[in-house]
Design a protein around this motif. Structure first.
Motif, short mmCIF file in Angstrom:
data_model
loop_
_atom_site.label_atom_id
_atom_site.label_comp_id
_atom_site.label_asym_id
_atom_site.label_seq_id
_atom_site.Cartn_x
_atom_site.Cartn_y
_atom_site.Cartn_z
N PHE A 279 3.22 -0.50 -0.07
CA PHE A 279 3.07 -0.87 1.35
C PHE A 279 2.06 0.07 1.99
N GLY A 280 1.13 -0.51 2.71
CA GLY A 280 0.17 0.31 3.43
C GLY A 280 -0.19 -0.35 4.74
N ARG A 281 -0.98 0.32 5.52
CA ARG A 281 -1.41 -0.31 6.78
C ARG A 281 -2.84 0.06 7.13
N PHE A 282 -3.43 -0.85 7.83
CA PHE A 282 -4.82 -0.65 8.27
C PHE A 282 -4.90 -1.29 9.65
N GLY A 283 -4.98 -0.47 10.69
CA GLY A 283 -4.97 -1.01 12.06
C GLY A 283 -3.74 -1.87 12.27
N GLN A 284 -3.96 -3.12 12.67
CA GLN A 284 -2.88 -4.07 12.96
C GLN A 284 -2.31 -4.70 11.69
N CYS A 285 -2.97 -4.46 10.56
CA CYS A 285 -2.59 -5.21 9.35
C CYS A 285 -1.59 -4.45 8.48
N ALA A 286 -0.50 -5.12 8.14
CA ALA A 286 0.47 -4.57 7.19
C ALA A 286 0.11 -5.11 5.82
N VAL A 287 -0.11 -4.21 4.86
CA VAL A 287 -0.53 -4.62 3.52
C VAL A 287 0.62 -4.42 2.54
N PHE A 288 0.98 -5.50 1.86
CA PHE A 288 2.04 -5.43 0.85
C PHE A 288 1.43 -5.70 -0.51
N GLY A 289 1.61 -4.79 -1.45
CA GLY A 289 1.17 -5.01 -2.82
C GLY A 289 2.39 -5.33 -3.66
N LEU A 290 2.44 -6.54 -4.20
CA LEU A 290 3.60 -6.94 -5.00
C LEU A 290 3.20 -6.99 -6.47
N PRO A 291 4.10 -6.58 -7.36
CA PRO A 291 3.81 -6.67 -8.79
C PRO A 291 3.50 -8.12 -9.17
N GLY A 292 2.66 -8.30 -10.19
CA GLY A 292 2.23 -9.64 -10.56
C GLY A 292 3.30 -10.49 -11.23
N ASN A 293 4.28 -9.85 -11.89
CA ASN A 293 5.32 -10.65 -12.52
C ASN A 293 6.03 -11.47 -11.45
N PRO A 294 6.16 -12.77 -11.68
CA PRO A 294 6.67 -13.65 -10.62
C PRO A 294 8.03 -13.24 -10.06
N VAL A 295 8.95 -12.83 -10.93
CA VAL A 295 10.28 -12.49 -10.41
C VAL A 295 10.22 -11.22 -9.57
N SER A 296 9.37 -10.27 -9.97
CA SER A 296 9.20 -9.04 -9.20
C SER A 296 8.61 -9.37 -7.83
N ALA A 297 7.62 -10.27 -7.83
CA ALA A 297 7.00 -10.65 -6.55
C ALA A 297 8.04 -11.30 -5.65
N PHE A 298 8.86 -12.15 -6.25
CA PHE A 298 9.90 -12.87 -5.49
C PHE A 298 10.91 -11.90 -4.88
N VAL A 299 11.43 -11.01 -5.71
CA VAL A 299 12.49 -10.10 -5.25
C VAL A 299 11.93 -9.13 -4.20
N THR A 300 10.76 -8.57 -4.45
CA THR A 300 10.23 -7.60 -3.47
C THR A 300 9.83 -8.30 -2.18
N PHE A 301 9.38 -9.55 -2.29
CA PHE A 301 9.09 -10.28 -1.05
C PHE A 301 10.36 -10.38 -0.21
N LEU A 302 11.44 -10.82 -0.84
CA LEU A 302 12.66 -11.06 -0.05
C LEU A 302 13.28 -9.77 0.47
N GLN A 303 13.17 -8.69 -0.31
CA GLN A 303 13.82 -7.44 0.12
C GLN A 303 12.96 -6.66 1.12
N PHE A 304 11.64 -6.76 1.04
CA PHE A 304 10.79 -5.91 1.88
C PHE A 304 9.86 -6.69 2.82
N VAL A 305 9.21 -7.73 2.30
CA VAL A 305 8.22 -8.42 3.14
C VAL A 305 8.92 -9.30 4.18
N ARG A 306 9.94 -10.03 3.73
CA ARG A 306 10.63 -10.93 4.65
C ARG A 306 11.18 -10.20 5.88
N PRO A 307 11.95 -9.11 5.70
CA PRO A 307 12.45 -8.43 6.90
C PRO A 307 11.33 -7.92 7.80
#
Ligand code: AMP
Ligand code: MG
Length: 391
Positions: A279-307
């Motif tokens: 997770f990083g930020r640049f001005g107004q933009c929140a940047v989320f880097g998710l692992p490429g494995n689909p299940v990892s992307a799914f789980v980290t999206f729901l636990q961190f990006v969604r909230p």
């Protein structure tokens, strides 16, 4: 490596709640209320009939009685009729009660005889009368700040005469999928290549959060190309990068982000799957880097990006809905991180589904819920556990 809790704290510190705006209620579905709303009218707004039938005075109305029909009150403007014992007024569902009437007899329960009716039932005071304010009182809160506006909320606002509502901001997002091996679905695959599927996943997840996805780009593992693509993505409120955030020589996202001046607040979280989350930020933009494995992307999206996105949109409830369910199998987490087990929640039972590995997209597609198993935690089949509902 930090804990999930520390990660969420850093994310919430790093994002900004977007300014609220006034929308026509017809545009407001799915957004979050930015103000409290109160009833200015009770519901029902006046005593009215719940049936098509006859308004009567219950106390002077017995089975077998004949009543004289003295008028008719359809739904609509109040004709200000009044009624004495021995009389009835023909009435329809939603019509205002005539003065003096205290019950409705369904039309099925009378025999009409020209200007009279014969009552074929017992009649009780209040029967089939919807009393003013029995559903909602004047002044009662009808919508709280941060609550999601659903179909029934819109109907409730309309019932109060509202045509506009203040809602939280709309998150505009961009997706960048990275990897030399990725090919767009529909194009020709060469040996060693795979179809790019994370943008389909992330786009759907973003849309389900109520986010508008403004751009979806693909980028090979090249620092130069990445820099250009990421820079465009950072013009949105949220940029989600998939792949390339791990530790290999081809994982160039972090260095590309740094070269653009992104401040990296998080890299690597104790979560399985999904450890390389960034997770990083640049001005107004929140940047989320998710692992490429689909299940990892799914789980980290729901636990961190969604909230994070929900908070940006002004929501108060940021967590996935949880329900208790009976576990169908023994489970132990002997890894060094909390494990999100994918499974199927059905009929009050939770059954782990498919291979519990981070590349196992088919198993993920068959699941609708997650069970968080803490480090060192064990569950026995038959135990009741709290399940996060995904779909
Ligand atoms: P990475 O996080 O880049 O190391 O990728 C981890 C694994 O996820 C590799 O097997 C990649 O091929 C796969 N992967 C990465 N990005 C995607 C994508 N957009 N769609 C499908 N699989 C991907
Ligand atoms: Mg990669």
């Amino acid at each position: 490596m930090i804990s999930e809790k520390e990660a969420l704290t850093k994310i919430f510190e790093g994002i900004q709640i977007l300014p609220s705006r006034r929308l026509s209620t017809s545009q407001a579905l799915g957004y979050f209320a930015a103000e409290d709303y109160f009833a200015s009218l009770p519901l029902p707004a006046f005593d009215n009939s719940a049936m098509d039938g006859y308004a009567v005075v219950a106390t002077s109305c017995k089975r077998g009685q004949r009543l004289r029909v003295t008028g008719e009150q359809p739904a609509g403007r109040d004709r200000r009729l009044s009624l004495s014992p021995g009389e009835a007024v023909r009435i329809f569902t939603g019509a205002p009660m005539p003065r003096g009437a205290d019950a409705i007899i369904m039309q099925e329960d009378v025999t009409r005889d020209e200007a009279e009716i014969v009552v074929n039932t017992d009649v009780n005071v209040g029967e089939f009368v919807r009393l003013r304010g029995c559903d909602l009182s004047e002044g009662q809160k009808i919508l709280a700040t941060g609550e999601r506006i659903g179909a029934a909320t819109l109907a409730l606002l309309a019932s109060q005469g509202f045509t506009e509502v203040m809602v939280g901001g709309e998150v505009r997002s961009a997706i960048v999928s990275t990897g030399d091996e990725l090919v767009k679905p529909g194009e020709k695959l060469e040996p060693g290549e795979i179809y790019e599927s994370n943008s389909a996943l992330l786009q759907a997840l973003l849309q389900r959060c109520g986010t508008s996805v403004q751009s979806v780009e693909y980028c090979p593992d090249s620092q130069d190309l990445l820099t250009g693509v990421l820079k465009r993505g950072m013009q949105h409120h949220v940029l989600i990068v998939s792949g390339g955030v791990s530790v290999g020589e081809h994982d160039l996202v972090q260095s590309a982000l740094r070269s653009l001046g992104v401040r990296i607040d998080i890299w690597r979280v104790a979560i399985k799957p999904g450890k390389p989350f960034l997770f990083g930020r640049f001005g107004q933009c929140a940047v989320f880097g998710l692992p490429g494995n689909p299940v990892s992307a799914f789980v980290t999206f729901l636990q961190f990006v969604r909230p994070a996105i929900l908070q940006m949109m002004g929501a108060t409830n940021l967590v996935l809905p949880e329900v208790p369910a009976k576990l169908t199998a023994d489970l132990t987490n002997d890894s060094d991180r909390p494990h999100y087990v994918r499974g199927k929640l059905e009929d009050g039972k939770f059954a782990p589904v498919g291979r519990q590995e981070s590349h196992a997209l088919f198993g993920l597609s068959q699941s609708n819920a997650l069970l968080r198993v803490a480090m060192g935690e064990s569950f026995k089949a038959g135990e009741i556990v709290d399940i996060q509902v995904v779909d």
